[in-house]
Write a protein that holds these residues in place. Structure first.
Motif, PDB file in Angstrom:
ATOM      1  N   VAL A  23       0.856  -1.192   0.000  1.00 49.89           N
ATOM      2  CA  VAL A  23       0.000   0.000   0.000  1.00 49.89           C
ATOM      3  C   VAL A  23       0.891   1.241   0.000  1.00 49.89           C
ATOM      4  N   GLU A  24       0.650   2.111  -0.956  1.00 50.33           N
ATOM      5  CA  GLU A  24       1.535   3.265  -1.162  1.00 50.33           C
ATOM      6  C   GLU A  24       1.668   4.174   0.050  1.00 50.33           C
ATOM      7  N   GLU A  25       0.625   4.295   0.856  1.00 46.44           N
ATOM      8  CA  GLU A  25       0.662   5.188   2.013  1.00 46.44           C
ATOM      9  C   GLU A  25       1.468   4.621   3.174  1.00 46.44           C
ATOM     10  N   SER A  26       1.836   3.365   3.093  1.00 45.25           N
ATOM     11  CA  SER A  26       2.588   2.723   4.166  1.00 45.25           C
ATOM     12  C   SER A  26       4.047   3.174   4.153  1.00 45.25           C
ATOM     13  N   PRO A  27       4.631   3.369   5.332  1.00 41.29           N
ATOM     14  CA  PRO A  27       6.064   3.729   5.370  1.00 41.29           C
ATOM     15  C   PRO A  27       6.965   2.575   4.933  1.00 41.29           C
ATOM     16  N   PHE A  29       6.282   0.723   2.211  1.00 39.21           N
ATOM     17  CA  PHE A  29       5.924   0.441   0.812  1.00 39.21           C
ATOM     18  C   PHE A  29       7.144   0.044  -0.009  1.00 39.21           C
ATOM     19  N   HIS A  32       3.558  -2.338  -5.528  1.00 44.14           N
ATOM     20  CA  HIS A  32       2.172  -2.783  -5.555  1.00 44.14           C
ATOM     21  C   HIS A  32       2.089  -4.296  -5.769  1.00 44.14           C
TER      22      HIS A  32
END
Length: 75
Positions: A23-27, A29, A32
């Motif tokens: 998930v892109e918002e995760s630190p 990341f 995908h």
């Protein structure tokens, strides 16, 4: 702990880890494509529910994990 409980723990851990990586918002990341692993775990849980065949259960039994009698006690 029983095989069924280990399977739930590992599935939850793998899903949370792959979501954190995908998930892109995760630190944490990375890509995908990590979400493909989430789909794989979900598909494996689905087919385990239908067929009662789970490679993880086989591995856990060989490592000495106990089979559970039932998830819920009889009433």
């Amino acid at each position: 702990m029983t095989v069924e409980r280990y399977i739930r723990i590992f599935a939850g851990l793998f899903i949370m880890a792959s979501l954190a990586l995908g998930v892109e918002e995760s630190p944490l990341f990375v890509s995908h494509w990590a979400l493909v692993f989430t789909a794989f775990v979900g598909l494996n849980l689905f087919q385990f529910g239908l067929t009662n065949f789970c490679p993880m259960a086989i591995i856990l039994r060989k490592l000495g994990a106990k089979d559970g009698a039932a998830c819920y006690p009889a009433q």
